[in-house]
Design a protein around this motif. Structure first.
Motif, short mmCIF file in Angstrom:
data_model
loop_
_atom_site.label_atom_id
_atom_site.label_comp_id
_atom_site.label_asym_id
_atom_site.label_seq_id
_atom_site.Cartn_x
_atom_site.Cartn_y
_atom_site.Cartn_z
N PHE A 109 -5.85 -12.97 -5.03
CA PHE A 109 -6.64 -12.32 -4.30
C PHE A 109 -7.12 -13.41 -3.04
CE2 PHE A 109 -10.65 -10.86 -2.58
CZ PHE A 109 -10.61 -9.59 -2.51
N VAL A 110 -7.61 -14.88 -3.77
CA VAL A 110 -7.69 -15.83 -2.61
C VAL A 110 -6.58 -16.40 -1.72
CG1 VAL A 110 -8.49 -18.21 -2.53
CG2 VAL A 110 -9.51 -16.73 -4.49
N GLN A 112 -4.34 -14.21 -0.71
CA GLN A 112 -4.26 -12.90 0.32
C GLN A 112 -5.29 -12.99 1.19
OE1 GLN A 112 -4.67 -9.65 -2.00
NE2 GLN A 112 -2.30 -9.68 -2.81
N THR A 113 -6.49 -13.60 0.88
CA THR A 113 -7.56 -14.03 1.70
C THR A 113 -7.09 -14.94 2.79
OG1 THR A 113 -9.27 -13.41 0.06
CG2 THR A 113 -9.92 -14.57 2.10
N GLN A 117 -6.54 -14.82 7.01
CA GLN A 117 -7.28 -15.34 7.85
C GLN A 117 -6.45 -16.09 8.90
OE1 GLN A 117 -9.56 -18.01 5.50
NE2 GLN A 117 -11.13 -16.49 4.86
N HIS A 133 -10.62 -6.45 -0.07
CA HIS A 133 -10.81 -7.38 0.99
C HIS A 133 -11.89 -7.13 2.13
CE1 HIS A 133 -7.78 -10.60 -0.28
NE2 HIS A 133 -7.06 -9.30 -0.41
N ASN A 136 -15.26 -7.51 0.46
CA ASN A 136 -15.59 -8.94 -0.42
C ASN A 136 -15.09 -10.03 0.58
OD1 ASN A 136 -16.69 -7.37 -2.71
ND2 ASN A 136 -14.61 -6.85 -3.13
N SER A 137 -14.18 -10.02 1.26
CA SER A 137 -13.72 -11.24 1.91
C SER A 137 -14.26 -11.65 3.20
CB SER A 137 -12.24 -11.27 1.98
OG SER A 137 -11.61 -10.93 0.74
N THR A 141 -11.86 -12.74 7.53
CA THR A 141 -10.64 -12.45 6.92
C THR A 141 -10.09 -11.05 7.50
OG1 THR A 141 -11.29 -13.32 4.65
CG2 THR A 141 -9.60 -11.63 4.62
#
Length: 447
Positions: A109-110, A112-113, A117, A133, A136-137, A141
């Motif tokens: 997940f991180v 992908q974040t 970005q 995302h 939560n991102s 992002t």
């Protein structure tokens, strides 16, 4: 007619030629000029007819003229299909330094974040993970999504079903309004929900939605190069008949996909066929994403001759070597049957589809035959006496050993625990709502 005649950029036409794609298919000829002219588009054509290039070519042509931020977002129902589309975009844009981000479940997940970005040129995503995302991102992002020029829904009939509704709404909430982007829908089965979008009120000054169906619905359903057969068997010996089908002289070297309805069945078959010395891989939702990707790569590379899969593999996956599709379980929705058998006989090649029909499947088969406008033929070469003599005993032993192994390893326990937890959460939520209602009614009664 060439791709350049349709308006495709010269560099992209050369890239297509390098991939030995010289002439556009009907869906490409119909949709590419209209998309380049600014129309929203609904494209319907049978599987294997080149729908990905029908939306990728105009998007990449216009992107190359002004390559900013996140230019296009492609949403698709399965992780495997997202990865396949990403591979095609990467191959087509290899000479243009294209940047692509795949946003699917089961991956970091991180990571992908961080990729989002950096505002890649194209994002290819499943709706559920992209919605995560968005929730939560943070704005850094997702800010690039607010300027996309293109939104594509691939396998649109599936995405517009109820199961994706909430996630799609969340994804749409961060995109530009429809008048400031182009929207393209592509599918092998144009449902009423998809067709209805053509008649929605149009934004002033924007070209009307263009609907392109290559053929009539019945003809789109299955390719003319596909042979459709069946065997009728008692449900408790389906595995023995499957073993016999795979050992038929005409299929003993064929690359095959076997479709089942449940992950548990997929795992039983994988283990059973492996014990019977078939080269097998499997693909289903209970597998970690890394294993799913590895299975698909093994199958594509020929390390496994047989892929056992649930419907996560029925949509859009293009594996040119598939010669045989077996429906071990019959799907409840005729459209799912169409997508499954569409894994073979692609792009004009020949292929076979065999359905193993048990006593409870007759109504489903009648619905499927009505939908595809074709009757299935009895598969020749499978005799009951031969199955009993050559296959029944060894298959029964292999299946029994597989079930014992799965029981010992606790296959499916994680899913059961999650279901139990979900059930408890739902029960708490329901009882909480009930208590609030009682309190509310007491208050209103006393006032």
């Amino acid at each position: 007619m060439s791709f350049e005649d349709l308006g495709v950029a010269k560099w992209l036409s050369e890239a297509l030629s390098a991939m030995k794609i010289h002439s556009p298919t009907a869906i490409q000829s119909g949709c590419i000029p209209k998309i380049l002219a600014g129309h929203d588009c609904i494209g319907g054509a049978k599987t294997g007819s080149g729908k990905t290039i029908a939306f990728a070519a105009p998007m990449l042509t216009q992107w190359s003229e002004d390559p900013f931020g996140i230019f296009g977002l492609i949403l698709t129902p399965t992780r495997e299909l997202a990865l396949q589309i990403a591979e095609q975009f990467a191959a087509l844009g290899a000479t243009m330094n294209i940047k692509i981000c795949v946003v699917v479940g089961g991956e970091d997940f991180v990571k992908q974040t961080l990729e989002l970005q950096k505002k890649p040129h194209f994002v290819i995503a499943t709706p559920g993970r992209l919605a995560d995302h968005i929730l939560n991102s943070g704005e850094d992002t997702i800010s690039g999504l607010r300027r996309v020029k293109y939104l594509v829904l691939d396998e649109a009939d599936r995405l517009l079903s109820n199961s994706f509704g909430g996630d799609l709404e969340r994804c749409f909430s961060v995109l530009p309004p429809s008048e400031k982007r182009q929207t393209c829908l592509f599918t092998a089965t144009i449902t009423d929900a998809v067709r209805a979008l053509k008649d929605k009120p149009q934004t002033k000054g924007k070209p009307p939605v263009f609907l392109h169906e290559v053929e009539t619905v019945d003809q789109v359903a299955i390719p003319s190069t596909l042979t459709v057969n069946y065997v009728f068997v008692p449900s408790y010996v389906k595995e023995a008949y499957l073993n016999s089908i795979l050992r038929l002289p005409k299929y003993e070297k064929s690359t095959a996909v076997i479709f089942v309805n449940r992950t548990y069945t997929a795992e039983v078959l994988r283990r059973t066929l492996r014990k019977l010395e078939f080269r097998v891989a499997s693909l289903h939702s209970e597998m970690p994403q890394g294993e799913r990707t590895n299975s698909l790569h093994r199958f594509k590379a020929g390390a496994a001759r047989i892929l056992i899969a649930t419907d996560v593999a029925s949509r859009g996956l293009d594996i040119p070597t598939v010669e045989l599709v077996i429906n071990f379980d019959i799907p409840s929705d005729p459209d799912d049957f169409i997508h499954r058998v569409g894994r073979t006989a692609r792009a004009g090649r020949k292929g076979d589809a065999v359905s193993i029909i048990a006593e409870k499947d007759v109504d489903r088969i009648q619905s499927i035959e009505e939908r595809i406008n074709k009757r299935m033929d009895l598969l020749e070469g499978i005799e009951d006496d031969d199955v009993i003599k050559d296959s029944l005993s060894e298959t029964s032993i292999a299946k029994r050993e597989s079930l014992m192994d799965m029981d010992r390893e606790g296959f499916g326990e994680k899913r059961k625990i999650n279901k139990r937890k979900h059930g408890i959460d739902t029960a708490h939520e329901t009882s909480g709502k009930r208590e609030k209602k009682i309190k509310k009614s007491k208050k209103s009664g006393s006032s």
